[in-house]
Design a protein around this motif. Structure first.
Motif, short mmCIF file in Angstrom:
data_model
loop_
_atom_site.label_atom_id
_atom_site.label_comp_id
_atom_site.label_asym_id
_atom_site.label_seq_id
_atom_site.Cartn_x
_atom_site.Cartn_y
_atom_site.Cartn_z
N LEU A 28 0.79 -1.11 -0.09
CA LEU A 28 0.01 0.17 0.05
C LEU A 28 0.92 1.22 0.07
CD1 LEU A 28 -2.94 -0.97 2.42
CD2 LEU A 28 -3.03 -0.70 0.03
N PRO A 29 1.80 1.30 0.98
CA PRO A 29 2.63 2.53 0.75
C PRO A 29 3.85 2.77 -0.38
CG PRO A 29 3.72 0.89 2.40
CD PRO A 29 2.30 0.66 1.77
N ILE A 30 3.44 1.84 -1.39
CA ILE A 30 4.43 1.90 -2.36
C ILE A 30 3.82 2.76 -3.61
CG2 ILE A 30 5.54 0.68 -4.18
CD1 ILE A 30 6.22 -1.81 -2.33
N THR A 31 4.45 3.73 -3.91
CA THR A 31 4.02 4.56 -5.08
C THR A 31 4.94 4.30 -6.40
OG1 THR A 31 5.36 6.32 -4.16
CG2 THR A 31 3.20 6.43 -3.59
N ILE A 32 4.48 4.24 -7.44
CA ILE A 32 5.24 4.18 -8.56
C ILE A 32 5.24 5.49 -9.41
CG2 ILE A 32 5.29 2.94 -10.82
CD1 ILE A 32 3.87 0.83 -9.34
N ASP A 33 6.37 5.98 -9.41
CA ASP A 33 6.72 7.19 -10.27
C ASP A 33 7.75 7.08 -11.14
OD1 ASP A 33 6.88 9.90 -10.75
OD2 ASP A 33 7.84 10.69 -9.01
N PRO A 34 7.18 7.01 -12.43
CA PRO A 34 8.24 6.72 -13.52
C PRO A 34 9.11 7.88 -13.74
CG PRO A 34 6.20 7.17 -14.32
CD PRO A 34 6.07 7.30 -13.18
N MET A 35 8.97 9.14 -13.12
CA MET A 35 9.92 10.09 -13.41
C MET A 35 11.08 10.21 -12.57
SD MET A 35 9.36 11.85 -15.91
CE MET A 35 10.49 13.21 -15.99
N GLN A 47 13.70 8.07 -14.06
CA GLN A 47 14.34 8.78 -15.07
C GLN A 47 15.29 10.07 -14.45
OE1 GLN A 47 14.08 8.23 -18.20
NE2 GLN A 47 15.66 9.85 -18.64
N GLU A 48 14.95 10.48 -13.28
CA GLU A 48 15.63 11.44 -12.92
C GLU A 48 16.92 10.90 -12.11
OE1 GLU A 48 13.09 13.39 -9.87
OE2 GLU A 48 12.30 14.60 -11.40
N THR A 49 16.76 9.73 -11.72
CA THR A 49 18.09 9.03 -11.11
C THR A 49 18.93 8.57 -12.39
OG1 THR A 49 16.45 8.04 -9.50
CG2 THR A 49 18.48 6.89 -9.66
N HIS A 50 18.38 8.25 -13.33
CA HIS A 50 19.21 7.98 -14.53
C HIS A 50 19.95 9.25 -15.03
CE1 HIS A 50 20.28 6.29 -18.31
NE2 HIS A 50 19.84 7.14 -19.03
N TRP A 51 19.33 10.40 -14.94
CA TRP A 51 20.17 11.52 -15.31
C TRP A 51 20.89 11.95 -14.44
CZ3 TRP A 51 14.56 14.18 -16.23
CH2 TRP A 51 13.87 13.95 -17.53
N GLN A 52 20.69 11.95 -13.18
CA GLN A 52 21.96 12.07 -12.27
C GLN A 52 22.99 11.34 -12.53
OE1 GLN A 52 19.78 11.51 -8.48
NE2 GLN A 52 19.00 13.96 -8.19
N LEU A 53 22.75 10.01 -12.62
CA LEU A 53 23.94 8.93 -12.82
C LEU A 53 24.71 9.45 -14.18
CD1 LEU A 53 25.43 6.48 -12.01
CD2 LEU A 53 23.69 5.12 -13.45
N THR A 54 24.10 9.77 -15.19
CA THR A 54 24.60 9.94 -16.33
C THR A 54 25.32 11.62 -16.03
OG1 THR A 54 22.76 9.13 -17.77
CG2 THR A 54 24.09 10.81 -18.83
#
Length: 137
Positions: free
Chosen positions: A57-64, A67-74
């Motif tokens: 129940l407390p898990i939220t799915i946020d696709p962005m 993507q933001e984590t990917h951008w930070q890693l890049t």
């Protein structure tokens, strides 16, 4: 399930049936018994491995977020490549991007294992500093 198992036992029983009917009954009973036990075992394993939905129940799915984590890693890797010395750049590109082993990096560039580990250690120090700078900004 028992009917299908009985039918399968009937089809797979080799001796002649009218003469060996008592043996067939024992054979079919064992097949039904063990097929049922196996089915119940699989069902038990399946229910034990299922996740309790209350925990989801407390898990939220946020696709962005991904993507933001990917951008930070890049961004981190791009900045890290700029700051790398030649050996560190070799380690970064070949170990992380090309997934080469330490042994293959040693052979390819004709350096010792210690040298490759030194490249890795200095690269990790730089990556840690960059990561700390990005998280404070």
């Amino acid at each position: 399930m028992a009917h299908l198992t009985w039918l399968s036992a009937y089809q797979n029983y080799a001796p002649e049936l009218p003469a060996n009917l008592p043996d067939f009954r024992k054979f079919a009973f064992r097949r039904i018994k063990w097929r049922t036990v196996d089915y119940l075992r699989k069902q038990t394993l399946r229910t034990q491995s299922q996740v309790n939905l209350e925990h989801t129940l407390p898990i939220t799915i946020d696709p962005m977020t991904e993507q933001e984590t990917h951008w930070q890693l890049t961004a981190l890797l791009t900045e890290l490549l700029v700051q790398c010395r030649p050996g560190e750049r070799i380690y970064l590109t070949e170990f992380f991007f090309e997934e080469q082993t330490v042994s293959s990096i040693m052979r390819r560039h004709q350096v010792s294992r210690r040298t490759v580990y030194n490249w890795r250690a200095s690269l990790l120090v730089k990556a840690h500093k960059l990561y700390q700078q990005q998280t404070t900004n």
